[in-house]
Write an enzyme that holds these catalytic residues in place. Structure first.
Site, PDB file in Angstrom:
ATOM      1  N   CYS A  98       0.834  -1.207   0.000  1.00 51.34           N
ATOM      2  CA  CYS A  98       0.000   0.000   0.000  1.00 51.34           C
ATOM      3  C   CYS A  98       0.870   1.260   0.000  1.00 51.34           C
ATOM      4  O   CYS A  98       1.405   1.645   1.052  1.00 51.34           O
ATOM      5  CB  CYS A  98      -0.928  -0.018   1.209  1.00 51.34           C
ATOM      6  N   CYS A 113      -0.412   4.136   2.107  1.00 51.11           N
ATOM      7  CA  CYS A 113      -0.187   3.931   3.542  1.00 51.11           C
ATOM      8  C   CYS A 113       1.275   4.155   3.911  1.00 51.11           C
ATOM      9  O   CYS A 113       1.583   4.788   4.914  1.00 51.11           O
ATOM     10  CB  CYS A 113      -0.547   2.499   3.949  1.00 51.11           C
ATOM     11  N   ASP A 114       2.188   3.601   3.117  1.00 48.03           N
ATOM     12  CA  ASP A 114       3.583   3.512   3.561  1.00 48.03           C
ATOM     13  C   ASP A 114       4.570   4.342   2.746  1.00 48.03           C
ATOM     14  O   ASP A 114       5.747   4.430   3.118  1.00 48.03           O
ATOM     15  CB  ASP A 114       4.033   2.032   3.527  1.00 48.03           C
TER      16      ASP A 114
HETATM   17  C1  LIG Z   1       0.222  -4.069   5.081  1.00 50.61           C
HETATM   18  C2  LIG Z   1      -0.914  -3.070   5.107  1.00 50.61           C
HETATM   19  C3  LIG Z   1      -0.668  -1.813   5.611  1.00 50.61           C
HETATM   20  C4  LIG Z   1      -1.716  -0.878   5.653  1.00 50.61           C
HETATM   21  N1  LIG Z   1      -1.461   0.360   6.188  1.00 50.61           N
HETATM   22  C5  LIG Z   1      -2.470   1.257   6.263  1.00 50.61           C
HETATM   23  C6  LIG Z   1      -2.255   2.540   6.839  1.00 50.61           C
HETATM   24  O1  LIG Z   1      -1.145   2.872   7.258  1.00 50.61           O
HETATM   25  N2  LIG Z   1      -3.314   3.391   6.906  1.00 50.61           N
HETATM   26  C7  LIG Z   1      -4.561   3.061   6.424  1.00 50.61           C
HETATM   27  O2  LIG Z   1      -5.484   3.864   6.523  1.00 50.61           O
HETATM   28  N3  LIG Z   1      -4.773   1.849   5.848  1.00 50.61           N
HETATM   29  C8  LIG Z   1      -3.764   0.955   5.759  1.00 50.61           C
HETATM   30  N4  LIG Z   1      -3.990  -0.263   5.167  1.00 50.61           N
HETATM   31  C9  LIG Z   1      -5.317  -0.535   4.604  1.00 50.61           C
HETATM   32  C10 LIG Z   1      -6.311  -0.866   5.732  1.00 50.61           C
HETATM   33  O3  LIG Z   1      -5.756  -1.870   6.540  1.00 50.61           O
HETATM   34  C11 LIG Z   1      -7.631  -1.314   5.141  1.00 50.61           C
HETATM   35  O4  LIG Z   1      -8.136  -0.318   4.276  1.00 50.61           O
HETATM   36  C12 LIG Z   1      -8.652  -1.567   6.261  1.00 50.61           C
HETATM   37  O5  LIG Z   1      -8.158  -2.494   7.188  1.00 50.61           O
HETATM   38  C13 LIG Z   1      -9.977  -2.069   5.696  1.00 50.61           C
HETATM   39  O6  LIG Z   1     -10.816  -2.308   6.776  1.00 50.61           O
HETATM   40  P1  LIG Z   1     -12.076  -3.267   6.671  1.00 50.61           P
HETATM   41  O7  LIG Z   1     -12.738  -3.186   7.997  1.00 50.61           O
HETATM   42  O8  LIG Z   1     -12.867  -2.944   5.480  1.00 50.61           O
HETATM   43  O9  LIG Z   1     -11.526  -4.731   6.422  1.00 50.61           O
HETATM   44  P2  LIG Z   1     -10.277  -5.584   6.913  1.00 50.61           P
HETATM   45  O10 LIG Z   1      -9.322  -4.801   7.730  1.00 50.61           O
HETATM   46  O11 LIG Z   1      -9.789  -6.266   5.684  1.00 50.61           O
HETATM   47  O12 LIG Z   1     -10.952  -6.663   7.871  1.00 50.61           O
HETATM   48  C14 LIG Z   1     -11.769  -7.669   7.372  1.00 50.61           C
HETATM   49  C15 LIG Z   1     -12.297  -8.489   8.521  1.00 50.61           C
HETATM   50  O13 LIG Z   1     -13.264  -9.409   8.045  1.00 50.61           O
HETATM   51  C16 LIG Z   1     -13.061 -10.639   8.691  1.00 50.61           C
HETATM   52  N5  LIG Z   1     -13.667 -11.681   7.864  1.00 50.61           N
HETATM   53  C17 LIG Z   1     -13.417 -11.989   6.561  1.00 50.61           C
HETATM   54  N6  LIG Z   1     -14.173 -13.028   6.166  1.00 50.61           N
HETATM   55  C18 LIG Z   1     -14.936 -13.368   7.248  1.00 50.61           C
HETATM   56  C19 LIG Z   1     -15.909 -14.383   7.490  1.00 50.61           C
HETATM   57  N7  LIG Z   1     -16.271 -15.253   6.542  1.00 50.61           N
HETATM   58  N8  LIG Z   1     -16.472 -14.458   8.718  1.00 50.61           N
HETATM   59  C20 LIG Z   1     -16.141 -13.570   9.681  1.00 50.61           C
HETATM   60  N9  LIG Z   1     -15.223 -12.592   9.501  1.00 50.61           N
HETATM   61  C21 LIG Z   1     -14.619 -12.508   8.312  1.00 50.61           C
HETATM   62  C22 LIG Z   1     -11.556 -10.750   8.869  1.00 50.61           C
HETATM   63  O14 LIG Z   1     -11.235 -11.665   9.907  1.00 50.61           O
HETATM   64  C23 LIG Z   1     -11.243  -9.304   9.267  1.00 50.61           C
HETATM   65  O15 LIG Z   1     -11.424  -9.140  10.645  1.00 50.61           O
HETATM   66  C24 LIG Z   1      -2.979  -1.215   5.130  1.00 50.61           C
HETATM   67  C25 LIG Z   1      -3.207  -2.502   4.623  1.00 50.61           C
HETATM   68  C26 LIG Z   1      -2.194  -3.411   4.610  1.00 50.61           C
HETATM   69  C27 LIG Z   1      -2.441  -4.790   4.064  1.00 50.61           C
END
Ligand SMILES: Cc1cc2nc3c(=O)[nH]c(=O)nc-3n(C[C@H](O)[C@H](O)[C@H](O)COP(=O)(O)OP(=O)(O)OC[C@H]3O[C@@H](n4cnc5c(N)ncnc54)[C@H](O)[C@@H]3O)c2cc1C
Length: 325
Positions: free
Chosen positions: A137, A140-141
Site C-alpha cells: 500500500c 499507507c507507507d
Molecule cells: C500491510 C498493510 C498496511 C496498511 N497500512 C495502512 C495505513 O497505514 N493506513 C490506512 O489507513 N490503511 C492501511 N492499510 C489498509 C487498511 O488496513 C484497510 O483499508 C482496512 O483495514 C480495511 O478495513 P475493513 O474493515 O474494510 O476490512 P479488513 O481490515 O480487511 O478486515 C476484514 C475483517 O473481516 C473478517 N472476515 C473476513 N471473512 C470473514 C468471514 N467469513 N467471517 C467472519 N469474519 C470474516 C476478517 O477476519 C477481518 O477481521 C494497510 C493494509 C495493509 C495490508
C-alpha cells in the site's frame, strides 16, 4: 452449538466492523461482531500507521485495532471469534448466518465488513519483511520512503498508480513487470512513461526479497522471464501491487458484485440490493482502501441499519387506516 440473536449482526472485525459496532452499540442495538480468521483485520499485519486521525505520533497497527475493539466492547458489543461459512439472505429479515463453529447467528440487520486481502507474490522473504521494507500500500507507507529508492511490482492499473503516487516521495521509482507490456489503461501508461522519476524493468520476475544486516529490505533478486538471467536491484522499499481480493465468496449469487467481486452498494450509501443488508469498508471499496474510509463506511452502515429498524418498527406500530363505510 448455540444460536445468537441480535438487532445488528456484523461480519468482520477490521476498522469497518468495529466502527459499525461502536455506533450500533451506542444506539442500543446490542450488536454482535463475528471476527473471522483475522481479528482486527488488515492493520494487524502492519507496523507503523501515521494517517489515522487522532494520533500525533506513529501508532502500531495491531495496537490501534486492539483499541478499536476495546472501545466497541466498552459500549456493549459482543465479540465472537468465529468465521461465517454460509448466509441466508433470501428469507430475511431476520438474516441467518452459520459459523465454522456450528453456531447460528440471527440478525435483524446484517453489516458485511469482510474486507479484502492484498495479493502477494509468494516469494521468499516477502512475508518476513512485511513492514520492514515490503508493503502492499503506497498510500499507507510511501511517506516512510521519502528520498529513498523504491520498487513497485506489477503491471496493471494499481501498480502504475502506486508508482506514480510514490514519485511524490521518491525520485527513484522502478516499476518491475514480468512481461514486456503493461495491462494498465493507456492514459496511466502515458503518465508513467513521461515521468522522469520512474524507470521500468521489463521481463523481470521477483525471485526473493533479501534483507540486509539491519534486518530491513536491502535488495530484490530478479530473474529475466525471457533469458533466465539472474540479477539484483538494491531498494529501500518494495510495493507489491498485483491486486486485491475482496472476501465475498460467501455472497456469490446472493448479492450483486462487480467483475472483481466487490459488493455493489447504492452510490454514496452502504445499502446493498437487499433492504437491511449493508456493506462497508474494503469489501465494497476498491478505490480508497484506507482504515479511515472503512471506519467511516462502518459508521454509515450502523446509522442506516438503525434507521431501517426504526422505520420497520414504525410501520409495524402504525394503526390500520379505518375506511368509513
Ligand atoms: C500491510 C498493510 C498496511 C496498511 N497500512 C495502512 C495505513 O497505514 N493506513 C490506512 O489507513 N490503511 C492501511 N492499510 C489498509 C487498511 O488496513 C484497510 O483499508 C482496512 O483495514 C480495511 O478495513 P475493513 O474493515 O474494510 O476490512 P479488513 O481490515 O480487511 O478486515 C476484514 C475483517 O473481516 C473478517 N472476515 C473476513 N471473512 C470473514 C468471514 N467469513 N467471517 C467472519 N469474519 C470474516 C476478517 O477476519 C477481518 O477481521 C494497510 C493494509 C495493509 C495490508
Amino acid at each position: 452449538m448455540a444460536t445468537h440473536h441480535t438487532k445488528m449482526l456484523i461480519i468482520g472485525s477490521g476498522p469497518a466492523g468495529y466502527s459499525a459496532a461502536i455506533y450500533a452499540a451506542r444506539a442500543m442495538l446490542e450488536p454482535i461482531v463475528v471476527q473471522g480468521l483475522q481479528p482486527g483485520g488488515q492493520l494487524t499485519i502492519t507496523t507503523d500507521v501515521e494517517n489515522y486521525p487522532g494520533f500525533r505520533d506513529v501508532v502500531q497497527g495491531p495496537w490501534l485495532m486492539e483499541e478499536m475493539k476495546a472501545q466497541a466492547e466498552h459500549v456493549g458489543t459482543r465479540m465472537i471469534w468465529d468465521t461465517i461459512v454460509s448466509v441466508d439472505l433470501e428469507n430475511g429479515p431476520p438474516f441467518r448466518a452459520i459459523g465454522d463453529s456450528g453456531d447460528e447467528y440471527i440478525g435483524e440487520t446484517l453489516v458485511i465488513c469482510t474486507g479484502a486481502q492484498a495479493k502477494w507474490l509468494g516469494a521468499p522473504g516477502e512475508m518476513e519483511l512485511g513492514g520492514k521494507g515490503v508493503s502492499a500500500c503506497a498510500t499507507c507507507d510511501g511517506f516512510f520512503y521519502r528520498g529513498k529508492k523504491v520498487a513497485v511490482i506489477g503491471g496493471g492499473n494499481t501498480a502504475v498508480e502506486e508508482a506514480l503516487y510514490l514519485t511524490n516521495h521518491s525520485d527513484n521509482v522502478t516499476l518491475i513487470h514480468r512481461r514486456d507490456s503493461l495491462r494498465a489503461e493507456k492514459i496511466l501508461q502515458e503518465r508513467l512513461f513521461s515521468n522522469p522519476k520512474i524507470t521500468v524493468l521489463w521481463n523481470k520476475a521477483v525471485e526473493s526479497f533479501e534483507a540486509g544486516d539491519n534486518g530491513m529490505l536491502d535488495h530484490l533478486a530478479l530473474k529475466d522471464t525471457v533469458t533466465g538471467e539472474d540479477s539484483t536491484i538494491a531498494v529501500d522499499g518494495a510495493f507489491v501491487a498485483i491486486g486485491h481480493a475482496p472476501a465475498t465468496e460467501l455472497f456469490k449469487g446472493k448479492l450483486p458484485m462487480d467483475d472483481s467481486g466487490y459488493l455493489l452498494t447504492e452510490p454514496g450509501t452502504p445499502k446493498t440490493a437487499i433492504p437491511g443488508v449493508f456493506a462497508a469498508g474494503d469489501v465494497t471499496d476498491h478505490v480508497y482502501r484506507q482504515a479511515v474510509t472503512a471506519a467511516g463506511m462502518g459508521c454509515m452502515a450502523a446509522l442506516d441499519g438503525e434507521r431501517y429498524l426504526a422505520a420497520r418498527a414504525h410501520a409495524a406500530a402504525e394503526p390500520e387506516v379505518q375506511v368509513a363505510e
